[in-house]
Design a protein around this motif. Structure first.
Motif, PDB file in Angstrom:
ATOM      1  N   ASN A   1       0.862  -1.174   0.000  1.00 29.31           N
ATOM      2  CA  ASN A   1       0.000   0.000   0.000  1.00 29.31           C
ATOM      3  C   ASN A   1       0.901   1.228   0.000  1.00 29.31           C
ATOM      4  N   LYS A   2       1.108   1.816  -1.178  1.00 24.25           N
ATOM      5  CA  LYS A   2       2.076   2.900  -1.347  1.00 24.25           C
ATOM      6  C   LYS A   2       1.516   4.229  -0.840  1.00 24.25           C
ATOM      7  N   PRO A   3       2.316   4.999  -0.131  1.00 26.05           N
ATOM      8  CA  PRO A   3       1.840   6.326   0.310  1.00 26.05           C
ATOM      9  C   PRO A   3       1.858   7.330  -0.829  1.00 26.05           C
ATOM     10  N   GLN A   4       1.019   8.334  -0.705  1.00 25.89           N
ATOM     11  CA  GLN A   4       1.017   9.434  -1.662  1.00 25.89           C
ATOM     12  C   GLN A   4       2.362  10.160  -1.579  1.00 25.89           C
ATOM     13  N   GLY A   5       2.921  10.509  -2.728  1.00 24.84           N
ATOM     14  CA  GLY A   5       4.175  11.249  -2.760  1.00 24.84           C
ATOM     15  C   GLY A   5       5.401  10.403  -3.009  1.00 24.84           C
ATOM     16  N   LEU A   6       5.284   9.078  -2.960  1.00 24.13           N
ATOM     17  CA  LEU A   6       6.433   8.205  -3.206  1.00 24.13           C
ATOM     18  C   LEU A   6       6.466   7.836  -4.687  1.00 24.13           C
ATOM     19  N   PRO A   7       7.507   8.245  -5.426  1.00 24.85           N
ATOM     20  CA  PRO A   7       7.569   7.895  -6.844  1.00 24.85           C
ATOM     21  C   PRO A   7       8.024   6.452  -7.041  1.00 24.85           C
ATOM     22  N   VAL A   8       7.698   5.901  -8.189  1.00 26.74           N
ATOM     23  CA  VAL A   8       8.145   4.547  -8.514  1.00 26.74           C
ATOM     24  C   VAL A   8       9.615   4.578  -8.900  1.00 26.74           C
ATOM     25  N   THR A   9      10.003   5.543  -9.724  1.00 28.21           N
ATOM     26  CA  THR A   9      11.398   5.684 -10.149  1.00 28.21           C
ATOM     27  C   THR A   9      11.877   7.094  -9.823  1.00 28.21           C
ATOM     28  N   GLY A  10      13.177   7.309  -9.963  1.00 29.29           N
ATOM     29  CA  GLY A  10      13.747   8.619  -9.694  1.00 29.29           C
ATOM     30  C   GLY A  10      15.231   8.622  -9.960  1.00 29.29           C
ATOM     31  N   LYS A  11      15.893   9.676  -9.521  1.00 35.13           N
ATOM     32  CA  LYS A  11      17.325   9.803  -9.713  1.00 35.13           C
ATOM     33  C   LYS A  11      18.075   8.944  -8.696  1.00 35.13           C
ATOM     34  N   PRO A  12      19.319   8.571  -9.006  1.00 33.55           N
ATOM     35  CA  PRO A  12      20.111   7.787  -8.045  1.00 33.55           C
ATOM     36  C   PRO A  12      20.216   8.501  -6.699  1.00 33.55           C
ATOM     37  N   GLY A  13      20.014   7.758  -5.635  1.00 32.81           N
ATOM     38  CA  GLY A  13      20.088   8.313  -4.294  1.00 32.81           C
ATOM     39  C   GLY A  13      18.773   8.796  -3.747  1.00 32.81           C
ATOM     40  N   GLU A  14      17.746   8.931  -4.606  1.00 32.12           N
ATOM     41  CA  GLU A  14      16.435   9.369  -4.137  1.00 32.12           C
ATOM     42  C   GLU A  14      15.646   8.181  -3.594  1.00 32.12           C
TER      43      GLU A  14
END
Length: 326
Positions: free
Chosen positions: A69-82
């Protein structure tokens, strides 16, 4: 897990008893695996659960699936270290005792949307599910159900929303913009015809609890579709500015010339939500992937549903507005 914990379930096959329960702590509340009893009746119409023959067999899903159950605001992908969903998958795999098996994302909501995430440690299972999702889109049969709270009440209690959309770079951001009517050249240049079903589940305080089922995939599709109904999703600080109001009447502003801004709520709604204008400007998007439906091949078999409970802020909003939870 980088300050973000996980709660899910490993499921070991269609129609089988759920397997290992994840011992790790969760992104929010637990996503549940649910099977409808055989012989149970469902409401007819575009939002009913329907079997999809010939695609999924129980033996095809014998390897573990994991739901979160993913929270709002958490992206699936992103930059290294994020901090992203992908960045926590290695630790999640270890927490679940999957060994060298790598979890991959099969289905997930976007960054600003909360809700169900479906993962698999079996490439063959992930591939079959992706083919199933593609088949569902081609046959226009919904498999995902979202819950949304809208600022405004749709004119009809249920129906279809159809719109041709394109991505346009506006002020450094890619935004979904309606196109009508699209030409053949538009389609070749990336314009996509989109379709969603909607049903109003409850109304109160000038807002609505709406069930949404997208039948196509396009960035921000559901948010834009609700804007086209003059009922932007609560907490939509990107597209809600496209809805203007004069003497209490709502109308659409030109999408290409309307810049994103924080959603503005009227005083009566702020009172119902017990929020100040500055607090409302930080309100999270009230769009939640609530249910994922994976029917099996046999028509007599019970459909398989994964359910993700609503976030606490979403439930609080429903309570403040007097809306009944689904």
């Amino acid at each position: 897990m980088r300050g973000c914990s996980v709660l899910g379930r490993v499921w070991c096959g269609c129609g089988q008893t759920p397997g290992i329960h994840a011992a790790a702590k969760g992104f929010g509340t637990e996503a549940r695996h649910h099977q409808q009893p055989q012989g149970s009746s469902k409401q007819s119409g575009p939002l009913r659960d329907q079997p999809f023959p010939g695609l999924l067999q129980p033996e095809n899903l014998s390897r573990p699936l994991v739901t979160l159950n993913k929270p709002q605001g958490l992206p699936v992908t992103g930059k290294p270290g994020e901090l992203t969903l992908l960045s926590v998958l290695p630790e999640l795999s270890r927490s679940l005792g999957l060994g060298e098996q790598e979890l991959q994302v099969v289905r997930a909501s976007g960054k600003e949307t909360s809700g169900l995430v479906l993962l698999s440690s079996c490439p063959q299972t992930a591939s079959r599910l992706q083919k199933f999702f593609s088949h569902s889109r081609r046959t226009q049969r919904p498999i995902a159900t979202y819950c949304a709270v809208t600022n405004g009440i749709p004119a009809t209690t249920e129906g279809k929303i159809q719109a041709a959309l394109k991505l346009e770079h506006i002020d450094g951001v890619n935004l979904a913009v309606p196109v009508k009517p699209p030409s053949r050249k538009d389609i070749l240049e990336g314009v996509k015809r989109t379709l969603s079903h909607f049903r109003v589940m409850a109304t109160g305080s000038g807002c609505a609890l709406v069930q949404l089922q997208p039948l196509t995939v396009f960035p921000s599709q559901l948010q834009v579709h609700m804007v086209l109904q003059l009922c932007p999703v609560l907490g939509d600080h990107t597209y809600s500015a496209r809805v203007g109001t004069v003497l209490g009447q709502r109308f659409l502003l030109p999408a290409e010339s309307t810049k994103p801004r924080k959603q503005v709520l009227d005083e009566a709604l702020l009172r119902h939500l017990h929020l100040t204008p500055s607090q409302a400007a930080q309100l999270p998007l009230h769009l939640h992937l609530h249910r994922l439906h994976l029917p099996v091949a046999r028509p007599t078999a019970a459909p398989i549903e994964f359910l993700a409970p609503l976030p606490s802020y979403f439930s609080r909003t429903l309570q403040c507005l007097g809306l009944h939870q689904p």
